[in-house]
Motif scaffolding. Structure first.
Motif, short mmCIF file in Angstrom:
data_model
loop_
_atom_site.label_atom_id
_atom_site.label_comp_id
_atom_site.label_asym_id
_atom_site.label_seq_id
_atom_site.Cartn_x
_atom_site.Cartn_y
_atom_site.Cartn_z
N GLN A 41 0.83 -1.20 0.00
CA GLN A 41 0.00 0.00 0.00
C GLN A 41 0.87 1.26 0.00
OE1 GLN A 41 -2.82 -0.02 3.23
NE2 GLN A 41 -3.75 -1.93 2.58
N LYS A 42 1.92 1.26 0.79
CA LYS A 42 2.83 2.41 0.85
C LYS A 42 3.52 2.63 -0.49
CE LYS A 42 3.97 1.95 5.74
NZ LYS A 42 5.05 1.65 6.68
N ARG A 43 3.96 1.55 -1.11
CA ARG A 43 4.65 1.67 -2.40
C ARG A 43 3.70 2.15 -3.50
NH1 ARG A 43 9.57 -2.13 -2.81
NH2 ARG A 43 10.10 -2.41 -0.64
N VAL A 44 2.49 1.63 -3.48
CA VAL A 44 1.50 2.05 -4.48
C VAL A 44 1.17 3.53 -4.29
CG1 VAL A 44 -0.92 1.77 -5.19
CG2 VAL A 44 0.54 -0.24 -4.87
N ARG A 45 0.98 3.97 -3.06
CA ARG A 45 0.66 5.37 -2.80
C ARG A 45 1.82 6.30 -3.17
NH1 ARG A 45 -3.35 6.87 -4.21
NH2 ARG A 45 -2.51 8.89 -3.71
N ALA A 46 3.05 5.87 -2.93
CA ALA A 46 4.20 6.69 -3.32
C ALA A 46 4.21 6.90 -4.83
CB ALA A 46 5.50 6.04 -2.86
N HIS A 47 3.96 5.84 -5.57
CA HIS A 47 3.91 5.93 -7.03
C HIS A 47 2.73 6.80 -7.47
CE1 HIS A 47 2.75 4.36 -11.07
NE2 HIS A 47 4.03 4.65 -11.28
N ALA A 48 1.57 6.59 -6.87
CA ALA A 48 0.38 7.36 -7.23
C ALA A 48 0.56 8.84 -6.90
CB ALA A 48 -0.85 6.80 -6.52
N ASN A 49 1.11 9.14 -5.74
CA ASN A 49 1.33 10.54 -5.37
C ASN A 49 2.25 11.23 -6.37
OD1 ASN A 49 -0.31 10.42 -3.13
ND2 ASN A 49 1.36 10.00 -1.71
N ALA A 50 3.28 10.53 -6.79
CA ALA A 50 4.20 11.11 -7.77
C ALA A 50 3.50 11.39 -9.09
CB ALA A 50 5.40 10.18 -7.99
N THR A 51 2.72 10.42 -9.57
CA THR A 51 2.05 10.61 -10.86
C THR A 51 0.92 11.64 -10.78
OG1 THR A 51 0.58 8.73 -10.48
CG2 THR A 51 2.61 8.30 -11.70
N GLU A 52 0.37 11.86 -9.60
CA GLU A 52 -0.68 12.86 -9.44
C GLU A 52 -0.12 14.27 -9.34
OE1 GLU A 52 -2.59 11.47 -5.91
OE2 GLU A 52 -3.59 9.82 -6.93
N ASN A 53 1.00 14.43 -8.68
CA ASN A 53 1.51 15.77 -8.38
C ASN A 53 2.59 16.29 -9.32
OD1 ASN A 53 -0.14 16.30 -6.04
ND2 ASN A 53 1.03 14.68 -5.05
#
Length: 79
Positions: A41-53
């Motif tokens: 979950q942490k790894r997925v959110r790190a990737h998602a946060n990067a692609t969102e921001n």
């Protein structure tokens, strides 16, 4: 020109984060979702946060570059 350099660096970071997710999924045999795995979950959110921001940050940086903004002028105007 500086925005292109940052776009390249951001791309490398997003690829690195994606590979971390893929590697974790393969090691723990989690195909879809997160399987209640907190680390995944942490790894997925790190990737998602990067692609969102990152896109917004790069657009703003490119806009500053197109308008001819120079940091030294901003520093002088604050004094």
């Amino acid at each position: 020109m500086i925005s292109m350099m940052y776009a390249g660096l951001c791309t490398l970071l997003v690829i690195f984060l994606a590979l971390r997710v893929v590697r974790w999924r393969r090691e723990h045999k989690i195909g879809l979702g997160h399987g209640d795995n907190i680390e995944l979950q942490k790894r997925v959110r790190a990737h998602a946060n990067a692609t969102e921001n990152m896109p917004l940050a790069l657009i703003l940086l490119g806009s500053l570059e197109l308008t001819g903004f120079e940091p030294k002028n901003a520093r002088d105007s604050l004094r």
